[in-house]
Scaffold this active site. Structure first.
Site, PDB file in Angstrom:
ATOM      1  N   HIS B  51       0.828  -1.208   0.000  1.00  0.00           N
ATOM      2  CA  HIS B  51       0.000   0.000   0.000  1.00  0.00           C
ATOM      3  C   HIS B  51       0.861   1.257   0.000  1.00  0.00           C
ATOM      4  O   HIS B  51       0.557   2.234  -0.677  1.00  0.00           O
ATOM      5  CB  HIS B  51      -0.928   0.013   1.218  1.00  0.00           C
ATOM      6  N   LYS B 110      -9.576  -7.893   9.093  1.00  0.00           N
ATOM      7  CA  LYS B 110     -10.106  -8.036  10.445  1.00  0.00           C
ATOM      8  C   LYS B 110      -9.817  -6.740  11.183  1.00  0.00           C
ATOM      9  O   LYS B 110      -8.903  -6.012  10.825  1.00  0.00           O
ATOM     10  CB  LYS B 110      -9.462  -9.228  11.152  1.00  0.00           C
TER      11      LYS B 110
END
Lengths: 280, 192
Positions: B51, B110
């Protein structure tokens, strides 16, 4: 004086790394099964069943329970009548981690420099804590500690005037703040006392206790029980999606401290509580 | 009022929906928190380091895509992939709004999302899907093909293209901004 060849330590650590990551201990599995009796959230129950099923698949197919196969936290108790030959302890431990993470197809999750963040490629160095004890044996405890839960941990330097209630509030608040991020249901280690460095180490050591074994001091044991109840009343639940099972265990370890201090550390572990030990 | 409204949202298991990326606005509009989404098709794995490198220009077509915050264990001999569960999404919050703007329709992981991600989901009609952390060995069964498509030098953090079948996820923050972490906790909270 007993001589132990360094390669024996390497072999033991290698096996601990592999086994901890594929074989969830019985105490954790029993606690998960037990929680199904009290969990009322339908999503929570499904998640608990998925976690138990995952442990079965991991054991049967020798696959890591979790993709985060952890930082190798190694606690070594060395008998004072032991002499390690043909190598050093540090090299033997790190070589064991390196071989174990390779042989078990475990993920290498360690950076060299924490700012530059280049992966070391073999999951070393291990985080090693050694203690010299009486005897002529070596005990090695290995905790493969995932990063998500570790990030949810906290320390606070309280003043001695603090009440037990306020300490409890800090512990429960640490769990509330972490919410779903630590992968509940959690195992919670609490270290109270010592110095700024000792409290978190106590908290980590508290994680090594089998689930369900209470502190030998009855007041502390009652406190553990009360904390577990409060944490399970937060409603966070499995994976944070709501429920009664937020933690499987709370273990407290205490140590003497300075008359001015009262350090309290909370080390959080996920339900994938990967821990094994060996004695040489 | 907000509290009352939240209490009215069911936290029991919702409906089960089967979806195949690229996802459309219509696919997203039908999803509510608590629904199970089974994904079949192509999804992309990326986490922290990737990212940081690709920013708002992912090395795959963004429109309708699904990003899975994950990096697997090494593939054992004869297997398709190693264990592959979700990592904590919160660490990718900094990057998610720009990617949702670029057309990403769902992120899977999560852990919590920040308000900026929730706002971006509402603005660009996207969802956050969660998977129980630590169920990685079981999830490997739903992966039929895995290919490194960018940054092989990142090792476990390389970007992967996965072909998945009935990959099981739970809608945890829907495109209206309903957050199952908040709703579920409120419902099961006891005492003060």
């Amino acid at each position: 004086m007993r001589e132990i060849v360094a390669s024996k330590i390497t072999e033991a650590v290698k096996n601990l790394c592999v086994n901890a990551n594929i074989d969830l201990n019985k105490d954790v599995l029993s606690a998960l099964n037990e929680s199904l009796k009290t969990e009322t959230s339908p999503i929570g129950r499904e998640i608990l069943r998925n976690i138990i099923k995952n442990a079965e698949i991991a054991r049967r197919e020798k696959l890591p329970l979790c993709q985060d196969t952890g930082l190798a936290c190694v606690f070594v108790e060395i008998g004072q009548d032991v002499r390690i030959i043909d190598g050093t302890l540090a090299e033997a431990l790190n070589e064991g981690v390196s071989r174990g993470y390779k042989a078990g197809y475990l993920r290498k999750s360690v950076t060299g420099d924490p700012i530059a963040r280049k992966n070391t490629g073999d999951n070393t160095p291990a985080m090693v804590h050694t203690e010299i004890v009486p005897g002529e044996k070596i005990k090695i405890q290995l905790l493969a500690k995932g990063g998500g839960a570790e990030n949810c941990s906290a320390i606070k330097m309280f003043m001695p005037s603090v009440s037990q209630e306020e300490i409890s509030n800090f512990i429960v608040q640490t769990v509330e703040t972490s919410g779903p991020n630590g992968c509940p249901p959690l195992i919670i280690g609490v270290g109270i006392g010592g110095s700024f460095d000792q409290a978190p180490l106590l908290a980590k050591k508290a994680l090594l206790k089998p689930i369900g074994r209470r502190n030998s001091n009855s007041d502390t044991a009652a406190w553990e029980k009360e904390l577990l109840k409060r944490i399970n009343q937060t409603g966070i639940g499995p994976m944070g999606l709501g429920g009664k099972t937020t933690a499987l265990a709370v273990h407290i370890e205490k140590k003497p401290c300075h008359i001015s201090s009262l350090p309290v550390a909370v080390n959080i572990n996920c339900h994938s509580h990967r821990y094994k030990e060996a004695i040489i | 009022m907000q509290k009352l409204k939240r209490k009215n949202i069911k936290t029991s298991k919702g409906k089960t929906v089967k979806l195949s990326p690229p996802l459309t606005d219509k696919d997203i509009a039908g999803l509510k928190v608590g629904d199970t989404v089974l994904i079949t098709g192509t999804i992309y794995c990326a986490r922290d380091s990737a990212h940081k490198l690709f920013g708002d220009k992912p090395p795959f077509p963004a429109k309708g895509s699904v990003i899975y915050y994950a990096s697997p264990t090494p593939t054992p001999p004869g297997a398709i992939i190693g264990s592959i569960g979700p990592t904590t999404s919160t660490r990718m919050d900094k990057y998610a709004p720009d990617l949702l703007k670029a057309g990403v329709k769902a992120t899977i992981g999560k852990g919590r999302r920040s308000q900026s991600v929730i706002d971006a989901q509402k603005k660009y009609n996207a969802v956050y899907l969660a998977i129980p952390g630590g169920t990685a060995a079981a999830l490997a069964k739903n992966v039929k093909k895995a290919t490194v498509i960018a940054y092989p030098e990142l090792g476990p953090e390389a970007v992967l293209e996965l072909e998945v079948v009935n990959f099981p996820t739970i809608v945890t923050i829907d495109a209206k901004g309903n957050d199952l972490f908040e709703i579920g906790k409120e419902k099961y909270h006891e005492g003060t």
